[in-house]
Structure formats: C-alpha cells, structure tokens
Design an enzyme around this catalytic site. Sequence first.
Site, mmCIF file in Angstrom:
data_model
loop_
_atom_site.group_PDB
_atom_site.id
_atom_site.type_symbol
_atom_site.label_atom_id
_atom_site.label_comp_id
_atom_site.label_asym_id
_atom_site.label_seq_id
_atom_site.Cartn_x
_atom_site.Cartn_y
_atom_site.Cartn_z
ATOM 1 C CE1 TYR A 44 1.015 15.276 40.267
ATOM 2 C CE2 TYR A 44 -0.220 16.463 38.609
ATOM 3 C CZ TYR A 44 0.463 16.456 39.799
ATOM 4 O OH TYR A 44 0.574 17.620 40.521
ATOM 5 N N GLY A 45 0.566 9.915 36.280
ATOM 6 C CA GLY A 45 -0.053 9.053 35.276
ATOM 7 C C GLY A 45 -0.497 7.695 35.776
ATOM 8 C CB CYS A 75 0.066 17.646 33.000
ATOM 9 S SG CYS A 75 -0.151 15.972 33.618
ATOM 10 C CG ASN A 76 -0.948 15.074 27.221
ATOM 11 O OD1 ASN A 76 -1.620 15.325 26.238
ATOM 12 N ND2 ASN A 76 0.326 15.413 27.303
ATOM 13 C CB THR A 77 -1.978 12.670 33.518
ATOM 14 O OG1 THR A 77 -0.966 11.984 32.783
ATOM 15 C CG2 THR A 77 -2.655 11.728 34.472
ATOM 16 C CB THR A 187 4.153 17.413 28.665
ATOM 17 O OG1 THR A 187 3.930 17.110 30.049
ATOM 18 C CG2 THR A 187 2.889 17.979 28.054
ATOM 19 C CG HIS A 188 7.392 13.555 31.830
ATOM 20 N ND1 HIS A 188 6.258 14.122 32.364
ATOM 21 C CD2 HIS A 188 8.340 13.603 32.805
ATOM 22 C CE1 HIS A 188 6.503 14.483 33.610
ATOM 23 N NE2 HIS A 188 7.753 14.189 33.907
HETATM 24 N N1 DGL Z 1 3.691 14.895 31.859
HETATM 25 C C1 DGL Z 1 2.445 14.413 32.280
HETATM 26 C C2 DGL Z 1 1.511 14.105 31.150
HETATM 27 O O1 DGL Z 1 1.561 14.775 30.154
HETATM 28 C C3 DGL Z 1 2.387 13.486 33.466
HETATM 29 C C4 DGL Z 1 3.349 12.356 33.544
HETATM 30 C C5 DGL Z 1 3.211 11.674 34.893
HETATM 31 O O2 DGL Z 1 3.386 12.358 35.887
HETATM 32 O O3 DGL Z 1 2.920 10.467 34.907
HETATM 33 O O4 DGL Z 1 0.681 13.238 31.234
#
Ligand code: DGL
Length: 271
Positions: A44-45, A75-77, A187-188
């Site tokens: 998503y980022g 997810c932070n994004t 969170t990854h």
């Molecule tokens: N784990 C996600 C976050 O905290 C999204 C990572 C991604 O999909 O780019 O932003």
Amino acid sequence: MPTRDAPLGVFDSGLGGLTVVRALREALPAEDIVYLGDTARVPYGTRGPATVIKYASGCAKQLVHRGVKAVVIACNTVSAVAPERLRVDLDLPILEAIGPGAKAAVDASKTGKIGVLATAGTIASGAYARAIAALDTRAEVIGQPAPLLVPLAEEGWTDGDVPRLAARKYLAPLAKANVDVVVLGCTHYPILRHAIEIEAKDLIGPDVTIVDSAHAIAQSVRSFLEQRDMHRVRDVRGGIELLVTDAPKSFEEVASRFLGAAVPHVELIDL
Ligand code: DGL
C-alpha cells in the site's frame, strides 16, 4: 451492535499487521482475532491516498461483515489517510496506528529529535510529524521512506546482508540528523527488527531507542476496550482466524514462523 464477546478485526496490506496481532495476543489474550492481510494488493505504501482509502474500505467492510466489535488498522499507511473516512462509513470503533506510535516516540526521546522510518505514503502524508507536534511542539521529526523493507518482510528475508544493507541506507540520514529514537513507523518493519537494530546501534550509537509501534498500538486498543467495558473476560486463550486475498500458502509459512506458533488454516477471500 456486536457484543463484547465478538472478535476484534485487524487488517493490513499483508503480513506486517501480524506484528500487531502478536502484541494484541500478549496484551489481550482472551480476545478472538480475525486478521485480514490484503496480499493481492500489497504494498500500500507506494500508492496514492485515494487508492489506499479504497483498499482500506474494502478490508474494513469485510471485517464488519464478519461481525467484529472494533477494527484495528494495523497499517500506518492506512492510518495516515483513512481513519476518518472509515469512521464515517462504518458504525463501529476504528483504532489506528500512528497516534500510539507517536506517543511512544515522544515518551522515549530525551533530545526531541525523532527519526521515523515508514512507507513513502506515510512520510508524504506528514501524519507522524503532525501527531508528534500535537504532543510536543519542540520535537523535531526526521522522516525517512524505507519502501524496500516491505517486500523483504513479505519474502521472509529478515536477516543477513541484504536487509542489513537496506536498513543501513535508510538509517544514514537519521544518524546524520542525530536522532535518539527511531520509530518503526510501518508494521512490516518489526519483522526486520533485528537487522534494523544492529545497524541503528552501529550508525547512531548504542543508546538509540527503537520504538516498535505494534506494542503501543496493542496497549492503546487495550485501554480503549477496557474503558468502555468492551474487553473480553475469560480464562481461555482467544483464537485467530486468518484471511488473505492472495497466496495463502506462502502467507501461512511466514505467518507461523512469525507468530511463533502453528497458524490455523489461512482462508483465501475476494474483496
Ligand atoms: N504495513 C503497512 C504500514 O504499516 C503497509 C506496508 C505496505 O503495504 O507498503 O504502513
């Protein structure tokens, strides 16, 4: 309205949110958890806000459909751009990731110089800078996009030269800015914590604090539920249900390694 015995819904673009699930299982062991990893659309980022909001709505609606009592955006994004929209669209509590991470960073920093490693989307949104400024107007936030860490985590490539070199590149500007705290603002990233921490200590110094926002998120979910009598009270450990939108087999492999336990059958769903 779902009762307190209903499960918690948690979602992320892929595996990363499992870092939050692990912390939630420590903080709230009695809760059942339904986890959705949108593996068909990770990452998503690198996407724009409108796309992230669209994807996040699909995930959250799926969890609501499964009868959850609250949705945790692991997810932070998504947390950077979508919580308000989800709150308007869905009639149940939506808990996000950035506020708790920002608070943990402000609490940990002595110098007020805070480094944030996050996705390009999260950094571009300015959400961490705003959340930290709201807590401490003198704090200085140095944001660094670290996009390559997401596919490394999804691959389960968590240690050795490649993740360490990538982490080192991304940490260099933070070291230059003399931060004393590095927030894992995606969170990854806690999946790669070992590699990130070694390089951070080497580049920034042995006293650098790494803030893993997964724990801060889990604590905020716990306080939220307890304050509203929405937490589950029983002696039995809660279960986990895992849903993904693609590639359930590889998800299962990395997930079991990561959660430190055999994971239940991973269900493939379409959003
Ligand atoms: N784990 C996600 C976050 O905290 C999204 C990572 C991604 O999909 O780019 O932003």
